[in-house]
Write a protein that holds these residues in place. Structure first.
Motif, PDB file in Angstrom:
ATOM      1  N   LEU A  14      74.644 -26.854  57.869  1.00 46.59           N
ATOM      2  CA  LEU A  14      74.072 -26.583  56.551  1.00 46.59           C
ATOM      3  C   LEU A  14      72.925 -27.544  56.287  1.00 46.59           C
ATOM      4  O   LEU A  14      73.104 -28.762  56.308  1.00 46.59           O
ATOM      5  N   SER A  15      71.754 -26.980  56.061  1.00 48.57           N
ATOM      6  CA  SER A  15      70.567 -27.752  55.723  1.00 48.57           C
ATOM      7  C   SER A  15      70.340 -27.618  54.230  1.00 48.57           C
ATOM      8  O   SER A  15      70.289 -26.496  53.710  1.00 48.57           O
ATOM      9  N   ARG A  16      70.196 -28.755  53.550  1.00 46.90           N
ATOM     10  CA  ARG A  16      70.071 -28.702  52.091  1.00 46.90           C
ATOM     11  C   ARG A  16      69.404 -29.942  51.551  1.00 46.90           C
ATOM     12  O   ARG A  16      69.325 -30.967  52.201  1.00 46.90           O
ATOM     13  N   ARG A  17      68.930 -29.834  50.333  1.00 49.41           N
ATOM     14  CA  ARG A  17      68.422 -30.968  49.565  1.00 49.41           C
ATOM     15  C   ARG A  17      69.574 -31.529  48.735  1.00 49.41           C
ATOM     16  O   ARG A  17      70.566 -30.847  48.478  1.00 49.41           O
ATOM     17  N   VAL A  20      71.412 -29.691  45.738  1.00 49.24           N
ATOM     18  CA  VAL A  20      72.439 -28.658  45.903  1.00 49.24           C
ATOM     19  C   VAL A  20      73.601 -29.165  46.768  1.00 49.24           C
ATOM     20  O   VAL A  20      74.283 -28.393  47.436  1.00 49.24           O
ATOM     21  N   ALA A  24      76.572 -27.154  48.788  1.00 45.71           N
ATOM     22  CA  ALA A  24      76.806 -27.318  50.223  1.00 45.71           C
ATOM     23  C   ALA A  24      78.289 -27.540  50.516  1.00 45.71           C
ATOM     24  O   ALA A  24      78.842 -26.940  51.444  1.00 45.71           O
ATOM     25  N   LEU A  68      70.389 -23.849  52.637  1.00 49.06           N
ATOM     26  CA  LEU A  68      70.668 -23.664  51.221  1.00 49.06           C
ATOM     27  C   LEU A  68      69.330 -23.891  50.529  1.00 49.06           C
ATOM     28  O   LEU A  68      68.919 -25.020  50.268  1.00 49.06           O
ATOM     29  N   TYR A  69      68.645 -22.786  50.279  1.00 50.01           N
ATOM     30  CA  TYR A  69      67.254 -22.831  49.836  1.00 50.01           C
ATOM     31  C   TYR A  69      67.165 -23.042  48.332  1.00 50.01           C
ATOM     32  O   TYR A  69      67.546 -22.190  47.549  1.00 50.01           O
ATOM     33  N   SER A  70      66.654 -24.194  47.960  1.00 50.12           N
ATOM     34  CA  SER A  70      66.470 -24.544  46.549  1.00 50.12           C
ATOM     35  C   SER A  70      64.978 -24.694  46.276  1.00 50.12           C
ATOM     36  O   SER A  70      64.157 -24.706  47.201  1.00 50.12           O
ATOM     37  N   TYR A  73      63.374 -27.410  48.405  1.00 43.43           N
ATOM     38  CA  TYR A  73      63.692 -27.486  49.842  1.00 43.43           C
ATOM     39  C   TYR A  73      62.476 -27.925  50.665  1.00 43.43           C
ATOM     40  O   TYR A  73      62.574 -28.806  51.505  1.00 43.43           O
ATOM     41  N   THR A  79      63.989 -31.789  55.498  1.00 39.96           N
ATOM     42  CA  THR A  79      64.448 -30.397  55.567  1.00 39.96           C
ATOM     43  C   THR A  79      63.420 -29.532  56.291  1.00 39.96           C
ATOM     44  O   THR A  79      63.789 -28.611  57.017  1.00 39.96           O
ATOM     45  N   CYS A 104      69.613 -20.807  46.458  1.00 36.32           N
ATOM     46  CA  CYS A 104      70.368 -21.541  45.443  1.00 36.32           C
ATOM     47  C   CYS A 104      69.518 -21.722  44.198  1.00 36.32           C
ATOM     48  O   CYS A 104      68.371 -22.066  44.282  1.00 36.32           O
TER      49      CYS A 104
END
Length: 104
Positions: A14-17, A20, A24, A68-70, A73, A79, A104
């Motif tokens: 899982l790739s995320r900022r 979020v 995640a 997990l696109y915010s 991101y 990221t 997200c």
């Protein structure tokens, strides 16, 4: 297993900022509940560890990248690097690796 097919320790990374992080953890828990092996920073990276090495290992060990696109991101160097590096591996995987996006 075909000897030319790499074995992956994880189904998803899982790739995320940080914005979020709670999402995640929730996504990781749902996937794990469905018997997927998931690598996620919140559970699998040691505090004070070697972040860059941890990311590199996660990208190599996971079959798929789940972004997990915010809204923020792409504002992070890290990221973006996760995406670009994994994208290169997708191109040579013959369809074995994929990038998935959850907005997200």
């Amino acid at each position: 297993m075909n000897p030319t097919t790499p074995a992956f320790a994880y189904d998803f990374f899982l790739s995320r900022r940080g914005t979020v992080a709670a999402v995640a953890r929730e996504v990781a828990d749902v996937l794990a509940g469905e018997d997927f092996k998931v690598k996620v920073q919140d559970y699998d990276f040691a505090s004070g560890g070697q972040f860059v090495a941890d990311i590199d290992n996660a990208l190599k060990q996971a079959r798929h990248l789940l972004i997990l696109y915010s809204h923020d991101y792409h504002s992070s160097f890290w990221t973006r690097q996760e995406f670009y590096n994994f994208l290169a591996s997708v191109a040579v995987s013959g369809g074995k690796r994929r990038i998935c996006v959850l907005r997200c």
